[in-house]
Write a protein that holds these residues in place. Structure first.
Motif, PDB file in Angstrom:
ATOM      1  N   SER A 139      14.890 -22.921  38.178  1.00 57.76           N
ATOM      2  CA  SER A 139      13.597 -22.231  38.102  1.00 57.76           C
ATOM      3  C   SER A 139      12.535 -22.956  38.913  1.00 57.76           C
ATOM      4  O   SER A 139      11.576 -22.353  39.393  1.00 57.76           O
ATOM      5  CB  SER A 139      13.141 -22.129  36.637  1.00 57.76           C
ATOM      6  OG  SER A 139      14.048 -21.360  35.889  1.00 57.76           O
ATOM      7  N   GLU A 186      15.381 -13.598  33.496  1.00 56.36           N
ATOM      8  CA  GLU A 186      14.046 -14.023  33.086  1.00 56.36           C
ATOM      9  C   GLU A 186      12.980 -13.295  33.908  1.00 56.36           C
ATOM     10  O   GLU A 186      11.946 -12.889  33.377  1.00 56.36           O
ATOM     11  CB  GLU A 186      13.912 -15.538  33.274  1.00 56.36           C
ATOM     12  CG  GLU A 186      14.679 -16.360  32.267  1.00 56.36           C
ATOM     13  CD  GLU A 186      14.027 -16.318  30.895  1.00 56.36           C
ATOM     14  OE1 GLU A 186      12.926 -16.878  30.726  1.00 56.36           O
ATOM     15  OE2 GLU A 186      14.608 -15.700  29.994  1.00 56.36           O
ATOM     16  N   THR A 196      18.814 -24.583  34.009  1.00 52.11           N
ATOM     17  CA  THR A 196      17.883 -23.465  34.175  1.00 52.11           C
ATOM     18  C   THR A 196      16.524 -23.947  34.656  1.00 52.11           C
ATOM     19  O   THR A 196      15.913 -23.337  35.546  1.00 52.11           O
ATOM     20  CB  THR A 196      17.741 -22.709  32.841  1.00 52.11           C
ATOM     21  OG1 THR A 196      19.046 -22.341  32.373  1.00 52.11           O
ATOM     22  CG2 THR A 196      16.916 -21.452  33.029  1.00 52.11           C
ATOM     23  N   LEU A 197      16.044 -25.050  34.085  1.00 50.18           N
ATOM     24  CA  LEU A 197      14.747 -25.579  34.490  1.00 50.18           C
ATOM     25  C   LEU A 197      14.771 -26.045  35.946  1.00 50.18           C
ATOM     26  O   LEU A 197      13.812 -25.820  36.696  1.00 50.18           O
ATOM     27  CB  LEU A 197      14.339 -26.742  33.574  1.00 50.18           C
ATOM     28  CG  LEU A 197      13.981 -26.363  32.128  1.00 50.18           C
ATOM     29  CD1 LEU A 197      13.703 -27.620  31.313  1.00 50.18           C
ATOM     30  CD2 LEU A 197      12.792 -25.417  32.092  1.00 50.18           C
ATOM     31  N   THR A 257      19.845 -25.931  29.451  1.00 52.79           N
ATOM     32  CA  THR A 257      18.392 -25.995  29.601  1.00 52.79           C
ATOM     33  C   THR A 257      18.008 -26.717  30.887  1.00 52.79           C
ATOM     34  O   THR A 257      17.160 -26.240  31.658  1.00 52.79           O
ATOM     35  CB  THR A 257      17.761 -26.707  28.385  1.00 52.79           C
ATOM     36  OG1 THR A 257      18.047 -25.950  27.203  1.00 52.79           O
ATOM     37  CG2 THR A 257      16.255 -26.857  28.546  1.00 52.79           C
ATOM     38  N   LEU A 290      16.702 -23.627  26.210  1.00 49.87           N
ATOM     39  CA  LEU A 290      15.335 -23.779  25.723  1.00 49.87           C
ATOM     40  C   LEU A 290      14.354 -23.624  26.878  1.00 49.87           C
ATOM     41  O   LEU A 290      14.658 -24.009  28.016  1.00 49.87           O
ATOM     42  CB  LEU A 290      15.136 -25.160  25.100  1.00 49.87           C
ATOM     43  CG  LEU A 290      15.948 -25.510  23.859  1.00 49.87           C
ATOM     44  CD1 LEU A 290      15.639 -26.937  23.427  1.00 49.87           C
ATOM     45  CD2 LEU A 290      15.691 -24.544  22.728  1.00 49.87           C
ATOM     46  N   THR A 291      13.187 -23.087  26.568  1.00 48.82           N
ATOM     47  CA  THR A 291      12.115 -23.118  27.557  1.00 48.82           C
ATOM     48  C   THR A 291      11.555 -24.537  27.599  1.00 48.82           C
ATOM     49  O   THR A 291      11.872 -25.379  26.745  1.00 48.82           O
ATOM     50  CB  THR A 291      10.991 -22.143  27.169  1.00 48.82           C
ATOM     51  OG1 THR A 291      10.397 -22.595  25.936  1.00 48.82           O
ATOM     52  CG2 THR A 291      11.524 -20.730  26.985  1.00 48.82           C
ATOM     53  N   ARG A 292      10.707 -24.793  28.580  1.00 46.66           N
ATOM     54  CA  ARG A 292      10.107 -26.126  28.681  1.00 46.66           C
ATOM     55  C   ARG A 292       9.322 -26.465  27.416  1.00 46.66           C
ATOM     56  O   ARG A 292       9.439 -27.572  26.879  1.00 46.66           O
ATOM     57  CB  ARG A 292       9.183 -26.190  29.907  1.00 46.66           C
ATOM     58  CG  ARG A 292       8.502 -27.537  30.088  1.00 46.66           C
ATOM     59  CD  ARG A 292       7.626 -27.539  31.332  1.00 46.66           C
ATOM     60  NE  ARG A 292       6.913 -28.800  31.452  1.00 46.66           N
ATOM     61  CZ  ARG A 292       5.764 -29.073  30.836  1.00 46.66           C
ATOM     62  NH1 ARG A 292       5.206 -28.151  30.051  1.00 46.66           N
ATOM     63  NH2 ARG A 292       5.174 -30.239  30.983  1.00 46.66           N
ATOM     64  N   ASP A 293       8.532 -25.524  26.902  1.00 44.85           N
ATOM     65  CA  ASP A 293       7.736 -25.774  25.694  1.00 44.85           C
ATOM     66  C   ASP A 293       8.624 -26.018  24.480  1.00 44.85           C
ATOM     67  O   ASP A 293       8.334 -26.885  23.648  1.00 44.85           O
ATOM     68  CB  ASP A 293       6.795 -24.598  25.424  1.00 44.85           C
ATOM     69  CG  ASP A 293       5.652 -24.529  26.424  1.00 44.85           C
ATOM     70  OD1 ASP A 293       5.394 -25.556  27.099  1.00 44.85           O
ATOM     71  OD2 ASP A 293       5.019 -23.454  26.544  1.00 44.85           O
ATOM     72  N   GLU A 294       9.726 -25.269  24.384  1.00 41.53           N
ATOM     73  CA  GLU A 294      10.652 -25.463  23.256  1.00 41.53           C
ATOM     74  C   GLU A 294      11.332 -26.821  23.335  1.00 41.53           C
ATOM     75  O   GLU A 294      11.542 -27.490  22.305  1.00 41.53           O
ATOM     76  CB  GLU A 294      11.689 -24.340  23.238  1.00 41.53           C
ATOM     77  CG  GLU A 294      11.113 -22.990  22.826  1.00 41.53           C
ATOM     78  CD  GLU A 294      12.050 -21.840  23.111  1.00 41.53           C
ATOM     79  OE1 GLU A 294      11.774 -20.724  22.623  1.00 41.53           O
ATOM     80  OE2 GLU A 294      13.064 -22.038  23.827  1.00 41.53           O
TER      81      GLU A 294
END
Length: 367
Positions: A325, A355, A321-322, A318, A167-171
């Protein structure tokens, strides 16, 4: 078929339903599990082997084949038999209250469900049978290893390493907020409880805030949480019995305290009283229970297609990855996730690179 309580106990360290499965196997195969217990393998690892062997021995029984008579062709036919999925039978203990006397009754119920045979699932079953037949030969129960002969003769499947879904941060934020919106919308429903809402919020924030595996999460006990001033650390028992201690961020710790303030204290069976996360029956929450809860909030959050099948393990992806990143050191991320090899952690660097590629590709729309 008799319920688990009517079968001999292989080990009191194992759950009753797993004891029941193992008790059906030949004595030589039971010895394999006793060796696993002596080697201090985790209960989840033992359970996975038990489920895999149950499929195999049910297949042998349907064809009246003893394990001593297994050939490479038998193994080939077994894998073809389960290629597109299989039906698994499990015993579940259900607790209910007598409406007249208030007495708690326990009943074993047999349930069947269909499972897809994923790529990782196929690899695990091959590894399980490889370990079993290697043990049977080494222990003198068999003279030849049919699994080795089968693998020597079979075509190697093409290795494809897929990029982890995350998931992205917003998701991720949308998923957490979905807990509030779901329970607000279903307030008053007899199937919802305030403590379940607090529990699920704490679970999501722990998975996203620590990256622990779902098996590690459901294995947590009350004493796994160690207060440390205004925050806390959680002691996680990982693969191979390796422990790691992770600090909780303030948001996760506050959610955990909210849950603990509401966690039921009565009606919990003695063997489940130390469990951190409970289900509606007030027994230890299972991996399946965590998965179903997350799927409920994924639907509520109306996440995009690529995130529609988010599982507890993908929340682990998630976090990794975060962190990377955000510029965190690869070794640090390895320690947080509990990877025994840094090569496992390195796959997330490929995700970050892809990404970047996508970000540069999107420049087309600006030029």
């Amino acid at each position: 078929m008799l319920p688990p309580s009517d079968f001999p106990v292989i080990s009191r360290r194992l759950p009753e339903n797993i004891n029941r499965i193992i008790a059906r196997f030949p004595e030589a195969v039971q010895d394999f599990f006793l060796e696993m217990i002596s080697a201090d393998r985790s209960r989840q690892t033992i359970a996975n082997y038990a489920y895999d062997f149950a499929l195999f021995f049910d297949f042998l029984a349907s064809r009246n084949i003893g394990f001593e008579s297994v050939t490479p062709r038998t193994i080939q036919r077994f894998f073809r038999h389960i290629e597109n999925g299989y039906e698994r039978t499990v015993w579940v203990k259900i607790r209910s209250k007598d409406p007249k006397t208030g007495a708690i009754r326990q009943q074993w119920v047999k349930r069947k469900h269909f499972r897809e045979n994923s790529r990782s699932g196929k690899e695990r079953k091959r590894a399980s049978l490889r370990s079993l037949f290697r043990f049977l030969v080494k222990s003198g129960y068999l003279e030849r290893d049919p699994m080795q002969e089968y693998e020597d003769a079979s075509l190697r499947s093409r290795s494809r390493r897929r990029m982890p879904v995350f998931l992205t941060r917003d998701e991720a934020l949308r998923l957490i907020k979905a807990v509030d919106s779901y329970h607000e919308r279903n307030r008053g429903d007899h199937r919802t409880f305030p403590w379940i809402e607090a529990r699920d919020r704490a679970i999501l924030l722990l998975l996203l805030g620590t990256g622990m595996r779902v098996s590690e999460l459901v294995g947590l006990n009350l004493n796994s949480i160690q207060p440390d001033g205004d925050t806390a650390r959680v002691i996680v028992l990982g693969k191979g019995g390796r422990e790691r201690m992770l600090k909780l961020n303030n948001t996760a710790y506050q959610a955990l305290r909210d849950y603990l303030a509401q966690r039921p204290s009565d009606g919990i069976p003695p063997e489940h009283r130390e469990a951190l996360f409970l289900n509606r029956n007030r027994t230890r929450l299972s991996r399946k229970g965590v998965y179903e809860a997350i799927q409920k909030y994924v639907r509520e959050a109306n996440l995009p297609p690529k995130a529609a099948n988010i599982s507890p393990h993908k929340l682990r992806h998630t976090l990794a990855t975060l962190l990377l990143s955000n510029g965190e050191n690869l070794r640090v991320v390895q320690e947080i996730l509990g990877h025994s090899s840094i090569q496992t952690t390195q796959i997330y660097t490929h995700v970050i690179n892809s990404e970047k590629d996508e970000a540069l590709k999107r420049l087309d729309s600006l030029m």
